[in-house]
Design a protein around this motif. Structure first.
Motif, PDB file in Angstrom:
ATOM      1  N   ALA A  92      91.865  75.432  47.831  1.00 50.63           N
ATOM      2  CA  ALA A  92      90.715  75.401  46.922  1.00 50.63           C
ATOM      3  C   ALA A  92      89.588  74.571  47.521  1.00 50.63           C
ATOM      4  N   GLU A  93      88.371  75.098  47.420  1.00 50.63           N
ATOM      5  CA  GLU A  93      87.185  74.382  47.882  1.00 50.63           C
ATOM      6  C   GLU A  93      86.293  74.102  46.681  1.00 50.63           C
ATOM      7  N   HIS A  94      85.739  72.892  46.618  1.00 49.16           N
ATOM      8  CA  HIS A  94      84.825  72.569  45.525  1.00 49.16           C
ATOM      9  C   HIS A  94      83.412  72.394  46.061  1.00 49.16           C
ATOM     10  N   PRO A 145      84.614  69.491  39.699  1.00 54.75           N
ATOM     11  CA  PRO A 145      85.217  70.425  40.657  1.00 54.75           C
ATOM     12  C   PRO A 145      86.154  69.747  41.645  1.00 54.75           C
ATOM     13  N   ASP A 146      85.901  68.500  42.004  1.00 52.88           N
ATOM     14  CA  ASP A 146      86.794  67.811  42.934  1.00 52.88           C
ATOM     15  C   ASP A 146      88.168  67.585  42.320  1.00 52.88           C
ATOM     16  N   ARG A 147      88.221  67.237  41.049  1.00 55.65           N
ATOM     17  CA  ARG A 147      89.509  67.039  40.367  1.00 55.65           C
ATOM     18  C   ARG A 147      90.255  68.355  40.194  1.00 55.65           C
ATOM     19  N   ALA A 151      93.896  69.264  41.788  1.00 49.94           N
ATOM     20  CA  ALA A 151      95.021  69.706  40.958  1.00 49.94           C
ATOM     21  C   ALA A 151      95.580  71.030  41.462  1.00 49.94           C
ATOM     22  N   ILE A 152      94.705  71.925  41.903  1.00 56.06           N
ATOM     23  CA  ILE A 152      95.164  73.205  42.449  1.00 56.06           C
ATOM     24  C   ILE A 152      95.931  72.975  43.744  1.00 56.06           C
ATOM     25  N   ARG A 153      95.426  72.111  44.616  1.00 52.17           N
ATOM     26  CA  ARG A 153      96.132  71.811  45.862  1.00 52.17           C
ATOM     27  C   ARG A 153      97.507  71.214  45.595  1.00 52.17           C
TER      28      ARG A 153
END
Length: 160
Positions: A92-94, A145-147, A151-153
């Motif tokens: 995931a990229e934010h 978006p960073d959080r 969480a996805i990672r």
């Protein structure tokens, strides 16, 4: 002594967010109540005030309650009504600022699934690695978006 067995599944929620409308949009929605009051004032001013307040309250409540939610729980990413198992998610990229605007507009993945909301600056782009899935990525609005990406990672790492 008899011990009770835990019959509920482990529901570890690592991220949760509701994409509720921003303050200015809520104020705009709430202005429908005074408009209704103006229409009903010739009939009965007291009734107009009560109905106008009820309309404003109902519309604001509905706009918040019906807004989509994003969750990462038990190795599954939920975005609105859609969900995907973390084993099928890539890195995931934010994005925020100008990069997020580009990802929402001209740089958006044409083969992707999108959950975008106006007034929310951040965006997370998650590649889908399932070869049978016609959707190649998810683009999701997020206030943090960073959080969400973290969480996805984490969910991806736990699912492998």
């Amino acid at each position: 002594m008899r011990l009770m067995q835990n019959t509920r599944p482990d529901t570890r929620e690592t991220y949760r967010e509701r994409l509720a409308p921003g303050l200015w949009l809520l104020v705009t929605i709430a202005l429908a109540g005074p408009m209704v009051s103006l229409v009903l004032t010739p009939l009965d001013p007291s009734l107009a005030l009560v109905v106008g307040g009820a309309v404003s309250l109902a519309l604001v409540t509905l706009s918040v309650a019906l807004s989509p939610r994003i969750r990462v729980a038990d190795g599954v990413l939920h975005a609105g009504r859609a969900h995907v198992d973390a084993r099928w998610l890539g890195d995931a990229e934010h994005f925020s600022g100008e990069d997020a605007r580009a990802r929402r507009t001209h740089a958006i993945d044409k083969d992707g699934w999108n959950l975008l909301r106006g007034g929310i600056d951040g965006v997370v782009v998650v590649p889908i690695t399932d070869p049978d899935d016609p959707v190649k990525s998810w683009t999701i609005s997020s206030r943090t978006p960073d959080r969400l990406a973290a969480a996805i990672r984490t969910a991806c790492a736990e699912s492998r």
